[in-house]
Write a protein that holds these residues in place. Structure first.
Motif, PDB file in Angstrom:
ATOM      1  N   ALA A  22       0.813  -1.214   0.000  1.00 22.45           N
ATOM      2  CA  ALA A  22       0.000   0.000   0.000  1.00 22.45           C
ATOM      3  C   ALA A  22       0.847   1.266   0.000  1.00 22.45           C
ATOM      4  O   ALA A  22       0.318   2.358  -0.089  1.00 22.45           O
ATOM      5  N   SER A  23       2.166   1.109   0.101  1.00 23.07           N
ATOM      6  CA  SER A  23       3.036   2.294   0.101  1.00 23.07           C
ATOM      7  C   SER A  23       3.429   2.733  -1.307  1.00 23.07           C
ATOM      8  O   SER A  23       4.154   3.714  -1.463  1.00 23.07           O
ATOM      9  N   LEU A  24       2.928   2.047  -2.330  1.00 20.10           N
ATOM     10  CA  LEU A  24       3.239   2.438  -3.707  1.00 20.10           C
ATOM     11  C   LEU A  24       2.764   3.865  -3.977  1.00 20.10           C
ATOM     12  O   LEU A  24       1.681   4.255  -3.530  1.00 20.10           O
ATOM     13  N   THR A  25       3.582   4.609  -4.695  1.00 16.50           N
ATOM     14  CA  THR A  25       3.109   5.918  -5.138  1.00 16.50           C
ATOM     15  C   THR A  25       2.045   5.701  -6.199  1.00 16.50           C
ATOM     16  O   THR A  25       1.954   4.610  -6.793  1.00 16.50           O
ATOM     17  N   ASN A  26       1.262   6.689  -6.479  1.00 17.98           N
ATOM     18  CA  ASN A  26       0.238   6.575  -7.510  1.00 17.98           C
ATOM     19  C   ASN A  26       0.881   6.265  -8.863  1.00 17.98           C
ATOM     20  O   ASN A  26       0.363   5.449  -9.625  1.00 17.98           O
ATOM     21  N   HIS A  27       2.025   6.868  -9.129  1.00 21.75           N
ATOM     22  CA  HIS A  27       2.731   6.622 -10.391  1.00 21.75           C
ATOM     23  C   HIS A  27       3.190   5.162 -10.486  1.00 21.75           C
ATOM     24  O   HIS A  27       3.012   4.510 -11.520  1.00 21.75           O
ATOM     25  N   GLU A  28       3.762   4.642  -9.391  1.00 20.87           N
ATOM     26  CA  GLU A  28       4.201   3.237  -9.382  1.00 20.87           C
ATOM     27  C   GLU A  28       3.011   2.292  -9.554  1.00 20.87           C
ATOM     28  O   GLU A  28       3.098   1.297 -10.288  1.00 20.87           O
ATOM     29  N   LEU A  29       1.931   2.611  -8.895  1.00 18.10           N
ATOM     30  CA  LEU A  29       0.724   1.794  -9.017  1.00 18.10           C
ATOM     31  C   LEU A  29       0.226   1.791 -10.458  1.00 18.10           C
ATOM     32  O   LEU A  29      -0.096   0.729 -11.011  1.00 18.10           O
ATOM     33  N   ALA A  30       0.171   2.953 -11.064  1.00 15.22           N
ATOM     34  CA  ALA A  30      -0.288   3.063 -12.453  1.00 15.22           C
ATOM     35  C   ALA A  30       0.566   2.212 -13.387  1.00 15.22           C
ATOM     36  O   ALA A  30       0.031   1.520 -14.268  1.00 15.22           O
ATOM     37  N   LEU A  31       1.873   2.238 -13.198  1.00 12.02           N
ATOM     38  CA  LEU A  31       2.755   1.418 -14.027  1.00 12.02           C
ATOM     39  C   LEU A  31       2.466  -0.074 -13.847  1.00 12.02           C
ATOM     40  O   LEU A  31       2.443  -0.835 -14.811  1.00 12.02           O
ATOM     41  N   ARG A  32       2.243  -0.484 -12.621  1.00  4.34           N
ATOM     42  CA  ARG A  32       2.023  -1.912 -12.341  1.00  4.34           C
ATOM     43  C   ARG A  32       0.685  -2.432 -12.858  1.00  4.34           C
ATOM     44  O   ARG A  32       0.557  -3.603 -13.176  1.00  4.34           O
ATOM     45  N   VAL A  33      -0.325  -1.569 -12.899  1.00  2.77           N
ATOM     46  CA  VAL A  33      -1.649  -2.027 -13.338  1.00  2.77           C
ATOM     47  C   VAL A  33      -1.953  -1.638 -14.781  1.00  2.77           C
ATOM     48  O   VAL A  33      -3.043  -1.902 -15.279  1.00  2.77           O
ATOM     49  N   HIS A  34      -0.981  -1.000 -15.444  1.00  2.83           N
ATOM     50  CA  HIS A  34      -1.107  -0.613 -16.852  1.00  2.83           C
ATOM     51  C   HIS A  34      -2.277   0.345 -17.073  1.00  2.83           C
ATOM     52  O   HIS A  34      -3.166   0.101 -17.887  1.00  2.83           O
ATOM     53  N   ALA A  35      -2.253   1.431 -16.293  1.00  4.17           N
ATOM     54  CA  ALA A  35      -3.266   2.480 -16.423  1.00  4.17           C
ATOM     55  C   ALA A  35      -2.573   3.826 -16.244  1.00  4.17           C
ATOM     56  O   ALA A  35      -1.424   3.890 -15.810  1.00  4.17           O
ATOM     57  N   SER A  36      -3.282   4.879 -16.558  1.00  5.99           N
ATOM     58  CA  SER A  36      -2.698   6.213 -16.367  1.00  5.99           C
ATOM     59  C   SER A  36      -2.755   6.583 -14.882  1.00  5.99           C
ATOM     60  O   SER A  36      -3.608   6.084 -14.133  1.00  5.99           O
ATOM     61  N   ALA A  37      -1.867   7.476 -14.484  1.00  7.14           N
ATOM     62  CA  ALA A  37      -1.839   7.923 -13.089  1.00  7.14           C
ATOM     63  C   ALA A  37      -3.158   8.594 -12.672  1.00  7.14           C
ATOM     64  O   ALA A  37      -3.682   8.295 -11.592  1.00  7.14           O
ATOM     65  N   PRO A  38      -3.740   9.484 -13.505  1.00 11.06           N
ATOM     66  CA  PRO A  38      -5.025  10.088 -13.105  1.00 11.06           C
ATOM     67  C   PRO A  38      -6.148   9.049 -12.944  1.00 11.06           C
ATOM     68  O   PRO A  38      -6.961   9.145 -12.027  1.00 11.06           O
ATOM     69  N   THR A  39      -6.154   8.045 -13.813  1.00 11.47           N
ATOM     70  CA  THR A  39      -7.170   6.989 -13.705  1.00 11.47           C
ATOM     71  C   THR A  39      -7.002   6.234 -12.394  1.00 11.47           C
ATOM     72  O   THR A  39      -7.978   5.977 -11.678  1.00 11.47           O
ATOM     73  N   CYS A  40      -5.749   5.889 -12.056  1.00 12.77           N
ATOM     74  CA  CYS A  40      -5.493   5.180 -10.788  1.00 12.77           C
ATOM     75  C   CYS A  40      -5.921   6.019  -9.606  1.00 12.77           C
ATOM     76  O   CYS A  40      -6.542   5.500  -8.673  1.00 12.77           O
ATOM     77  N   LEU A  41      -5.590   7.284  -9.625  1.00 10.57           N
ATOM     78  CA  LEU A  41      -5.949   8.171  -8.527  1.00 10.57           C
ATOM     79  C   LEU A  41      -7.466   8.203  -8.333  1.00 10.57           C
ATOM     80  O   LEU A  41      -7.962   8.091  -7.207  1.00 10.57           O
ATOM     81  N   ARG A  42      -8.211   8.343  -9.415  1.00 13.78           N
ATOM     82  CA  ARG A  42      -9.684   8.354  -9.350  1.00 13.78           C
ATOM     83  C   ARG A  42     -10.222   7.029  -8.824  1.00 13.78           C
ATOM     84  O   ARG A  42     -11.122   7.007  -7.991  1.00 13.78           O
ATOM     85  N   ARG A  43      -9.664   5.926  -9.330  1.00 14.94           N
ATOM     86  CA  ARG A  43     -10.138   4.602  -8.918  1.00 14.94           C
ATOM     87  C   ARG A  43      -9.868   4.360  -7.431  1.00 14.94           C
ATOM     88  O   ARG A  43     -10.740   3.866  -6.713  1.00 14.94           O
ATOM     89  N   VAL A  44      -8.668   4.675  -6.971  1.00 12.37           N
ATOM     90  CA  VAL A  44      -8.340   4.463  -5.558  1.00 12.37           C
ATOM     91  C   VAL A  44      -9.240   5.331  -4.679  1.00 12.37           C
ATOM     92  O   VAL A  44      -9.747   4.872  -3.652  1.00 12.37           O
ATOM     93  N   LYS A  45      -9.480   6.560  -5.085  1.00  9.98           N
ATOM     94  CA  LYS A  45     -10.379   7.436  -4.319  1.00  9.98           C
ATOM     95  C   LYS A  45     -11.777   6.846  -4.265  1.00  9.98           C
ATOM     96  O   LYS A  45     -12.411   6.804  -3.200  1.00  9.98           O
ATOM     97  N   ARG A  46     -12.281   6.353  -5.403  1.00  9.52           N
ATOM     98  CA  ARG A  46     -13.615   5.741  -5.433  1.00  9.52           C
ATOM     99  C   ARG A  46     -13.668   4.492  -4.551  1.00  9.52           C
ATOM    100  O   ARG A  46     -14.617   4.311  -3.777  1.00  9.52           O
ATOM    101  N   LEU A  47     -12.655   3.651  -4.639  1.00 11.15           N
ATOM    102  CA  LEU A  47     -12.620   2.426  -3.832  1.00 11.15           C
ATOM    103  C   LEU A  47     -12.550   2.749  -2.338  1.00 11.15           C
ATOM    104  O   LEU A  47     -13.128   2.047  -1.515  1.00 11.15           O
ATOM    105  N   THR A  48     -11.861   3.832  -2.006  1.00 11.16           N
ATOM    106  CA  THR A  48     -11.787   4.270  -0.610  1.00 11.16           C
ATOM    107  C   THR A  48     -13.118   4.872  -0.163  1.00 11.16           C
ATOM    108  O   THR A  48     -13.642   4.518   0.897  1.00 11.16           O
ATOM    109  N   ASP A  49     -13.675   5.753  -0.978  1.00 18.35           N
ATOM    110  CA  ASP A  49     -14.962   6.382  -0.646  1.00 18.35           C
ATOM    111  C   ASP A  49     -16.080   5.352  -0.489  1.00 18.35           C
ATOM    112  O   ASP A  49     -16.971   5.520   0.344  1.00 18.35           O
TER     113      ASP A  49
END
Length: 156
Positions: A22-49
């Protein structure tokens, strides 16, 4: 509220990666899941909310911190009225050494996972929580001699 059936493959890839680290930066996460950083940020926020991601924590090595004894304890109460069950849950919730408390069926009323320094610390806790509590009828304790598996990840 989202359910497992409403999660798409990207959501699942994000959750799998965050469960590993869970300590991955948003950029690192995006690279690992093959998505853009803004998409990852939105998805993580939605999953948290939505409460799918309930919190992010650091897992510590108890044995290196002087809390090397794990006890799995079954508790049976004399009276199982809802208010008595809640009263017991509130009692153990205040005790930092009680890591997990489960209300269970078919057998004891509760199963606790307790992490303490040693047997003396366990005896002190057992006296404080169980022996002095009038509604505790039976305590059955098991002590871990080896932890061969410990995972926190949920299979998706």
């Amino acid at each position: 509220m989202l359910t497992i059936n409403e999660l798409d493959e990207l959501d699942k890839r994000i959750l799998q990666q965050l469960q590993k680290d869970a300590s991955l930066t948003n950029h690192e996460l995006a690279l690992r899941v093959h998505a853009s950083a803004p998409t990852c940020l939105r998805r993580v926020k939605r999953l948290t909310d939505e409460g799918i991601i309930s919190r992010q924590v650091a897992l510590l090595d108890a044995s290196k911190l002087g809390a090397g004894l794990t006890a799995i304890v079954e508790i049976t109460l004399d009276h199982q009225a809802t208010e008595k069950l809640v009263e017991f849950e509130q009692l153990v919730a205040q005790e930092g050494a009680v890591q997990q408390c489960y209300r269970v069926s078919q057998g004891p009323d509760f199963v606790l996972v307790i992490q303490v320094a040693d047997m003396a610390a366990y005896h002190a806790l057992a006296h404080r929580l169980f022996a002095t509590h009038a509604n505790v009828r039976n305590v059955r304790s098991f002590f871990s001699i080896l932890r061969s598996k410990f995972e926190t990840a949920i299979a998706l």
